[in-house]
Motif scaffolding. Structure first.
Motif, PDB file in Angstrom:
ATOM      1  N   PRO A  57      36.673  42.587  38.558  1.00 43.38           N
ATOM      2  CA  PRO A  57      38.146  42.652  38.578  1.00 43.38           C
ATOM      3  C   PRO A  57      38.816  41.293  38.410  1.00 43.38           C
ATOM      4  O   PRO A  57      39.899  41.213  37.840  1.00 43.38           O
ATOM      5  CB  PRO A  57      38.466  43.264  39.955  1.00 43.38           C
ATOM      6  N   PHE A  58      38.209  40.237  38.878  1.00 41.98           N
ATOM      7  CA  PHE A  58      38.768  38.892  38.702  1.00 41.98           C
ATOM      8  C   PHE A  58      37.687  38.041  38.049  1.00 41.98           C
ATOM      9  O   PHE A  58      36.931  37.341  38.732  1.00 41.98           O
ATOM     10  CB  PHE A  58      39.240  38.321  40.048  1.00 41.98           C
ATOM     11  N   TYR A  85      32.466  39.596  44.380  1.00 42.26           N
ATOM     12  CA  TYR A  85      32.392  40.913  45.033  1.00 42.26           C
ATOM     13  C   TYR A  85      32.778  40.823  46.512  1.00 42.26           C
ATOM     14  O   TYR A  85      32.503  41.732  47.282  1.00 42.26           O
ATOM     15  CB  TYR A  85      30.976  41.485  44.876  1.00 42.26           C
ATOM     16  N   MET A  86      33.437  39.729  46.916  1.00 39.94           N
ATOM     17  CA  MET A  86      33.799  39.532  48.315  1.00 39.94           C
ATOM     18  C   MET A  86      35.143  40.174  48.628  1.00 39.94           C
ATOM     19  O   MET A  86      36.084  40.090  47.845  1.00 39.94           O
ATOM     20  CB  MET A  86      33.853  38.039  48.650  1.00 39.94           C
ATOM     21  N   SER A  87      35.225  40.770  49.807  1.00 35.88           N
ATOM     22  CA  SER A  87      36.473  41.392  50.241  1.00 35.88           C
ATOM     23  C   SER A  87      37.448  40.315  50.723  1.00 35.88           C
ATOM     24  O   SER A  87      37.037  39.216  51.102  1.00 35.88           O
ATOM     25  CB  SER A  87      36.193  42.376  51.364  1.00 35.88           C
ATOM     26  N   GLY A 119      33.875  48.805  45.144  1.00 41.37           N
ATOM     27  CA  GLY A 119      34.954  48.922  44.180  1.00 41.37           C
ATOM     28  C   GLY A 119      34.854  47.877  43.079  1.00 41.37           C
ATOM     29  O   GLY A 119      35.088  48.171  41.894  1.00 41.37           O
ATOM     30  N   CYS A 120      34.489  46.632  43.442  1.00 41.06           N
ATOM     31  CA  CYS A 120      34.290  45.577  42.438  1.00 41.06           C
ATOM     32  C   CYS A 120      33.155  45.944  41.482  1.00 41.06           C
ATOM     33  O   CYS A 120      33.250  45.730  40.265  1.00 41.06           O
ATOM     34  CB  CYS A 120      33.981  44.251  43.126  1.00 41.06           C
ATOM     35  N   VAL A 121      32.075  46.481  42.037  1.00 41.64           N
ATOM     36  CA  VAL A 121      30.930  46.869  41.202  1.00 41.64           C
ATOM     37  C   VAL A 121      31.337  47.985  40.248  1.00 41.64           C
ATOM     38  O   VAL A 121      31.033  47.937  39.040  1.00 41.64           O
ATOM     39  CB  VAL A 121      29.756  47.307  42.092  1.00 41.64           C
ATOM     40  N   LEU A 122      32.015  49.010  40.760  1.00 41.21           N
ATOM     41  CA  LEU A 122      32.414  50.129  39.896  1.00 41.21           C
ATOM     42  C   LEU A 122      33.418  49.680  38.838  1.00 41.21           C
ATOM     43  O   LEU A 122      33.399  50.156  37.698  1.00 41.21           O
ATOM     44  CB  LEU A 122      33.004  51.248  40.755  1.00 41.21           C
ATOM     45  N   TYR A 123      34.323  48.769  39.209  1.00 42.73           N
ATOM     46  CA  TYR A 123      35.271  48.222  38.233  1.00 42.73           C
ATOM     47  C   TYR A 123      34.507  47.566  37.086  1.00 42.73           C
ATOM     48  O   TYR A 123      34.846  47.764  35.909  1.00 42.73           O
ATOM     49  CB  TYR A 123      36.173  47.208  38.939  1.00 42.73           C
ATOM     50  N   GLU A 124      33.471  46.810  37.436  1.00 42.60           N
ATOM     51  CA  GLU A 124      32.687  46.128  36.409  1.00 42.60           C
ATOM     52  C   GLU A 124      31.928  47.120  35.539  1.00 42.60           C
ATOM     53  O   GLU A 124      31.870  46.963  34.316  1.00 42.60           O
ATOM     54  CB  GLU A 124      31.718  45.152  37.069  1.00 42.60           C
ATOM     55  N   ASP A 149      26.885  42.070  51.239  1.00 43.42           N
ATOM     56  CA  ASP A 149      26.679  41.365  49.966  1.00 43.42           C
ATOM     57  C   ASP A 149      26.335  42.363  48.868  1.00 43.42           C
ATOM     58  O   ASP A 149      25.406  42.169  48.097  1.00 43.42           O
ATOM     59  CB  ASP A 149      25.561  40.331  50.106  1.00 43.42           C
ATOM     60  N   LEU A 150      27.095  43.448  48.806  1.00 43.59           N
ATOM     61  CA  LEU A 150      26.865  44.462  47.786  1.00 43.59           C
ATOM     62  C   LEU A 150      27.338  43.927  46.438  1.00 43.59           C
ATOM     63  O   LEU A 150      28.479  43.486  46.302  1.00 43.59           O
ATOM     64  CB  LEU A 150      27.616  45.743  48.160  1.00 43.59           C
ATOM     65  N   LYS A 151      26.459  43.951  45.459  1.00 41.40           N
ATOM     66  CA  LYS A 151      26.767  43.456  44.123  1.00 41.40           C
ATOM     67  C   LYS A 151      25.794  44.109  43.143  1.00 41.40           C
ATOM     68  O   LYS A 151      24.797  44.719  43.557  1.00 41.40           O
ATOM     69  CB  LYS A 151      26.644  41.934  44.075  1.00 41.40           C
TER      70      LYS A 151
END
Length: 766
Positions: A225-226, A192-194, A213-218, A141-143
């Motif tokens: 990302p979405f 942030y779910m795969s 990757g979602c966190v870094l994108y943000e 649950d990395l966010k």
């Protein structure tokens, strides 16, 4: 929330610094050491919660504490203590001075972070993940809210609350954790779910890399990302759509850094960096390129630009049922309410998860539509789904009350309606069928239960895949029912296949894997392979003690099975010691009158009788009869089992008139309660015959032995071990009556059947 300002007489709560769905976080003072700490408290657990819920909640919280406390790294929040105080579960952690990344983005007014800061955060998180993954822990649950940027520039990952806890969907019936979350709920936060979390696939360290990757994108663009407000649309994006390249939203971002982020967001885990160590090395290798595109912070008075990705949804997706009413959850977004948008009409269920129901809901296709896209099936109304979910929960409640016939009717009714509106292979339909099968098993209708479990397993394999936890749970229950039917060889084959899949997808120490190994050990004992059963049960008990704790109920269940295997090996002294230890532990954990505590004492009585200590056994069984009568009632099957053993030990002491009277009384009660041909009724009828024989009444005994043999052949089959034992009893009785020729012929027939059974790999029985 917390009535007392002092937790466990040591931690003085000062002020609340956070609040979530399950509890609160307080700044507190450790009065013993004079330091400030953070104390995470779960909401008070009042009488409205059932015992099983509280037990699983405590276990989940304890696991979080054990996982977090075992991690010692500068990038991981330190856990000092945990426990329970006045019904409040608490976790004591270091008090951090800083802001989480969600707050950091808010502070930056949703502008992208400067590239050097972004790379520094990414490097530190990658190093911390490399450490945790090498310890066998996946965060899951990395966010942004779970990553802290400290005042001194350090970065720490927080909240390992669902780390390494496994899937919490409906598993086997004994999996209490399944009742906490419902059918097939994937744990995590939608933004942030795969893709593998969404699809219920195998989750490993590469899932954490996708979330990072979602966190870094943000952090690089200002939005995930979405970035859509409808959870279904977000999940569709993660699973089916490529993210918009971050440099389209933020041209200043260095191309090598964009490449790393997009690699982390690969749909296939094999296309992502293989591990966090590789990611860390790639980030370090950026060198000067990481500083080439430093972005300015926003000037005062200038409104931030919302860099939202414009994503066109794909054709109607097939998403899991658990996503239907899911909200987008907490992502790194500024304060204030966000508008709730109606579901996109494109996002509706079609295809395999609606099956024949599609035609019923959409009607015939329009003329000229052949060869075009399949018709979109609109979801049933939320009111219908809510009503069915309520009926499903009510059926579960009836089962918990032991009202299995009513529960089964309710589950079958819900299954029929769900099949009509959702399709036969929808997970919710299959969940109802699974529960209906469980009720049939509890009613002793094992043949019908086997058919329903097989149907649920086949449907889940089609809808979810052969290795999905729900599919494996149904197959495992199929094996259990096969064992109940005496088909231990078939059960063994299924257990072995399910165990291999669980070890491959979940790991050897996952609780569901250990449960399957426990069942396999049990079945090995029934196959007449006590040495293997003992070895496997002993190993599972050790693993459960390591993973769950020595006093955990599941650990004690397996130690109980170790005692049984020791008895089958004739090691009655060792078995007696094991049962005494299990009974003492269960008394501490569950209470003296809990059925599981009484069951361990019952088995200790069996061991005493086998060791020739019938006087002690008789005393123990008299106590058990009284205790079970008080706790469960005089007609409860467990009470009657204790009375049966009391009668057996009366006979061993030569008190055959008393033993015969006890056996007749118990047999009459069992026949009225369970039926004339129930296995336990037949055991009592055989005990009457034993008593008659010891009293010299062999003609009367022969009549009963034959009745028992015929009933067992009729119910269990002519080659079942219990049926063969009864025919041997009959032959022995013929010998006592001087009818040796008939006795020898019967012995010969039984021996021939046993040889044939052994040739087929079936257990001999006793």
């Amino acid at each position: 929330m917390v009535e007392s300002r002092l937790i466990q007489g040591r931690y003085e709560l000062l002020d609340r610094i956070g609040r979530g769905g399950m509890g609160e976080v307080w700044r507190a003072r450790d009065t013993s050491l004079g330091r400030q700490v953070a104390v995470k408290c779960l909401k008070p657990m009042g009488p409205r919660h059932e015992h099983s819920y509280l037990r699983v909640l405590r276990e989940r919280f304890r696991r979080e504490a054990r996982v977090a406390a075992a991690l010692q790294h500068r990038g991981i929040t330190v856990v000092h203590d945990f426990g329970e105080s006045d019904g409040v579960l608490f976790l004591v952690m270091e008090l951090l001075d800083g802001r989480n990344l969600s707050e950091l983005m808010d502070d930056n007014r949703r502008y992208p972070l400067p590239v050097p800061e972004l790379v520094d955060i990414a490097e530190q998180v990658a190093a911390a993940l490399d450490y945790t993954h090498r310890q066998g822990v996946v965060h899951r649950d990395l966010k942004p809210a779970n990553v802290m940027r400290l005042a001194d520039g350090g970065v720490k990952i927080c909240d390992f609350g669902i780390a390494r806890l496994g899937d919490m969907g409906y598993g086997s019936a004994s999996s209490l954790s399944s009742r906490l979350t419902g059918t097939g709920i994937a744990m995590g936060t939608p933004h942030y779910m795969s893709p593998e979390q969404i699809g219920g696939g195998q989750v490993d360290q590469r899932s954490d890399l996708y979330s990072l990757g979602c966190v870094l994108y943000e952090l690089a663009t200002g939005a995930p990302p979405f970035d859509m407000d409808d959870a279904w649309a977000v999940l569709v994006g993660h699973r089916d759509r490529a993210p918009r390249p971050p440099r389209e939203l933020c041209p200043e971002l260095p191309a090598p850094l964009e490449g790393i982020i997009l690699d982390l967001l690969a749909k296939d885990p094999d296309d992502r960096p293989p591990d966090a160590a590789d990611l860390h090395a790639r980030l370090l290798a950026l060198g000067p390129a990481a500083h080439a595109g430093t972005l300015p912070r926003p000037l005062p008075g200038i409104a931030p630009r919302p860099p939202r990705a414009s994503v066109r949804l794909p054709d109607p997706p097939r998403l899991p049922g658990w996503a239907r009413n899911m909200t987008t959850g907490s992502k790194a977004t500024g304060p204030g309410p966000r508008p709730v948008l109606p579901p996109d009409p494109v996002v509706s269920l079609t295809g395999a998860w609606t099956g024949v129901a599609a035609g019923a809901l959409t009607g015939p296709p329009a003329k000229g539509g052949a060869g075009g896209r399949s018709a979109v099936v609109e979801l049933p109304s939320p009111e219908v789904l809510t009503r069915l979910a309520g009926r499903h929960q009510e059926a579960l409640r009836l089962g918990r009350l032991g009202r299995w016939a009513e529960a089964g009717e309710a589950h079958r009714g819900v299954a029929a309606e769900r099949e009509l509106i959702l399709g036969p292979d929808h997970p919710d339909t299959l969940a109802s069928r699974y529960e209906a099968a469980f009720t049939l098993s509890r009613q002793g209708r094992t043949g019908e239960a086997l058919r329903e479990y097989a149907r649920a397993a086949a449907g889940r394999e089609r809808a979810l895949g052969p290795d999905h936890p729900d599919t494996l749970a149904a197959r495992q229950e199929t094996a259990y029912v096969l064992g109940q039917l005496g088909k231990h060889v078939e059960a063994h084959q299924v257990y072995v296949a399910v165990l291999a899949a669980r070890e491959r997808t979940m790991g050897p120490d996952h609780p569901d894997t250990l449960r399957c190994r426990h069942n396999l050990a049990f079945n090995l004992g029934r196959l007449g392979r006590p040495e293997e059963a003992y070895g496997m049960a002993r190993d599972v008990a050790a693993a459960r003690a390591r993973v769950l704790g020595a006093s955990h109920p599941d650990t004690l269940v397996t130690r109980y099975e170790v005692g049984y295997a020791l008895g089958r090996l004739g090691r009655w002294t060792d078995a007696l010691r094991t049962y005494h230890e299990v009974a003492a532990a269960r008394q501490r954990v569950l209470g003296a009158e809990h059925p599981d505590t009484l069951a361990a004492r019952y088995e200790a009585g069996i061991c005493l009788g086998r060791l020739g200590r019938s006087g002690e056994a008789l005393k123990l069984f008299r106590e058990l009869v009284d205790e079970r009568t008080q706790a469960q009632g005089p007609d409860h099957p467990d009470t009657l089992r204790a009375r049966h053993c009391l009668g057996v030990n009366l006979g061993r002491l030569g008190r055959w008139e008393e033993a015969l009277a006890e056996a007749r009384d118990v047999c009459a009660l069992r026949e009225g309660l369970l039926g004339a041909d129930h296995p336990e009724t037949l055991v009592s009828r055989r005990e009457i015959a034993v008593g008659l024989g010891w009293l010299g009444r062999w003609k009367d005994a022969l009549v009963l032995y034959r009745e028992v043999a015929q009933a067992r052949q009729r119910v269990l089959g002519a080659d079942h071990p219990d049926a063969l034992t009864s025919r041997n009893d009959e032959a022995h009785c013929l010998e006592q009556l001087g009818r040796s020729t008939e006795a020898v012929e019967l012995y010969r027939q039984v021996a021939a059947v046993r040889r044939a059974r052994a040739g087929r790999g079936q257990p001999h029985g006793g």
